[in-house]
Write an enzyme that holds these catalytic residues in place. Structure first.
Site: not given
Ligand code: XUL
Ligand code: CO
Length: 438
Positions: A100, A103
């Site tokens: 992601h 992240d």
């Protein structure tokens, strides 16, 4: 050197090894029905659960050592996370990873900063990918963690939130494209509702449909050849998610004219949360022509939430793998380990042990499935069950020659009296069990 350097590169040592840091079944170069195991399974490790989740739950904080997690995440922290992640991917010997945006990158307060920070970590990824040979299965934007997305992203009641989400997806799709990603995933984390009382369902679906069309349009504009995937999930964190299951996603794609453009990323624990078998979701996706990729994990049969545990039951997965083998494998998809450790698995070694066990489990299921397909008995059982449809009556019905009255007249005239025939379910189940011997 990183937190994960203490484990030597994991190799195949066969079923009799005493080494827990070795594959017993996953032999990437073993040829199964004409294709290497690595190509069949296309294993990916994910960034978020493994490196960006501290082991927190709703009742307690982080238990795992992840020194690069903090508020905010600085560039130096994001860089050391990247170092540790690629050290792990390489030592584990998996060909792919997934991430992601937020992240992986340093925390950003504005969209301009988001764009800059994502590009910085993308440059680091590109360098680590070139050095290790690890490829990108898919990228995705996190449109659910930040408080601005509490009411949804594309389905938010606030168009400014929609615009933020659009920017994040644009940046992440472009980064995924530049990194050679094979797919781009949209998980509708909060695309749904907590209460219908304050929700305009029709409007939200239209917003979401438009959003997805914009993503597809942009994909073509930038020349991204990968597949756009939607990941169904019935609920959690919302009470109801619009991408409830494969059938709901297909209806949505039909409504917005996207059935040729978007496929599904099916997750085991999401299927079971929806009250469906994992293999049902694969069968449905194949029937609709939208099967794309898999997030592999498992739930706990007695817990009603997404526990995201590592898979450990090859027999349970075999029916799904039979379908994959029948399809001759993935096109752009793969097996992404969307699975996380338990909170007490605090040693860096546990992350290896979890993935090794999971990868061996899907390898066992693959070998069993290859045997089942080669043996042919299960397929014959199915063929025989439907053989009537190859006869004259079956052909006249499916060919459209007869209308309802025509079928009724013919049935009455011929005095049809079909006798019940065995469905051979127990035999089918025994066939699966019999071949699960790896
Ligand atoms: C959440 C989930 C996500 C997606 C990517 O349940 O599965 O991690 O896979 O956003
Ligand atoms: Co997932």
């Amino acid at each position: 050197m990183s937190l994960f350097s203490s484990v030597e590169p994991v190799r195949f040592e066969g079923p009799s090894t005493k080494n827990e840091f070795a594959y017993r079944v996953y032999d990437k170069d073993r040829v199964v029905l004409g294709k290497r195991m690595e190509e069949w399974l296309k294993v990916a490790a994910c960034y978020w659960h493994s490196f960006n989740w501290p082991g927190a739950d709703i009742f307690g904080g982080g238990t795992l050592t992840r020194p690069w997690i903090g508020t905010p995440v600085t560039q130096a922290m994001a860089d050391s996370k990247l170092e540790a992640a690629f050290d792990f991917f390489e030592r584990l010997g998996v060909p792919y990873f997934t991430f992601h945006d937020v992240d992986a990158m340093a925390t950003a307060a504005t969209l301009k900063e988001h764009d800059r920070n994502l590009k910085k970590i993308e440059a680091g990824m590109a360098q680590r990918m070139a050095a290790t040979g690890v490829k990108l299965l898919w990228g995705t934007a996190n449109l659910f963690s930040h408080p601005r997305f509490a009411g949804g992203a594309a389905t938010s009641p606030d168009p400014e939130v929609y615009a933020w989400a659009a920017a994040q997806v644009r940046y992440c799709l472009e980064a995924t494209h530049r990194l050679g990603g094979q797919n781009y995933v949209l998980w509708g984390g909060r695309e749904g509702y907590d209460s219908l009382l304050n929700t305009d369902l029709r409007r939200e679906l239209d917003q979401y449909g438009r959003f997805l069309s914009l993503v597809v349009e942009h994909k073509h504009k930038i020349g991204f050849k990968g597949t756009i995937l939607i990941e169904p999930k019935p609920f959690e964190p919302t009470k109801h998610q619009y991408d409830h299951d494969v059938a709901a996603v297909f209806a949505f794609l039909q409504r917005y004219g996207l059935t040729k453009e978007v496929k599904v990323n099916i997750e085991v624990n999401h299927a079971t949360l929806a009250g469906l078998d994992f293999e049902h979701e694969i069968a449905a996706a194949r029937a609709y022509g939208i099967f794309g990729s898999i997030d592999i994990n498992r739930g706990d049969p007695r817990n009603g939430w997404d526990t995201d545990q590592f898979p450990n039951n090859a027999q349970e997965l075999a029916p799904a793998l039979v379908q994959l083998v029948e399809d001759q494998g993935f096109s752009t998809g793969g097996f992404n380990f969307d699975a996380k450790l338990r909170r007490q698995s605090v040693d860096p070694a546990d992350l290896y042990l979890a993935h090794i066990g999971g990868i061996d489990t899907i390898s066992r299921a693959l070998l069993a499935a290859a045997d089942i397909v080669t043996d042919g008995a299960l397929n014959r059982l199915k063929q025989e069950r439907y053989q009537g449809w190859n006869g004259e009556l079956g052909k006249r019905i499916t060919g459209g020659e007869l209308n309802l009255a025509g079928i009724a007249d013919l049935a009455a005239e011929k005095n049809l009296d079909p006798a019940p025939r065995s469905g051979r379910q127990e035999l089918a189940e025994s066939l699966i069990a019999r071949h699960c011997r790896y």
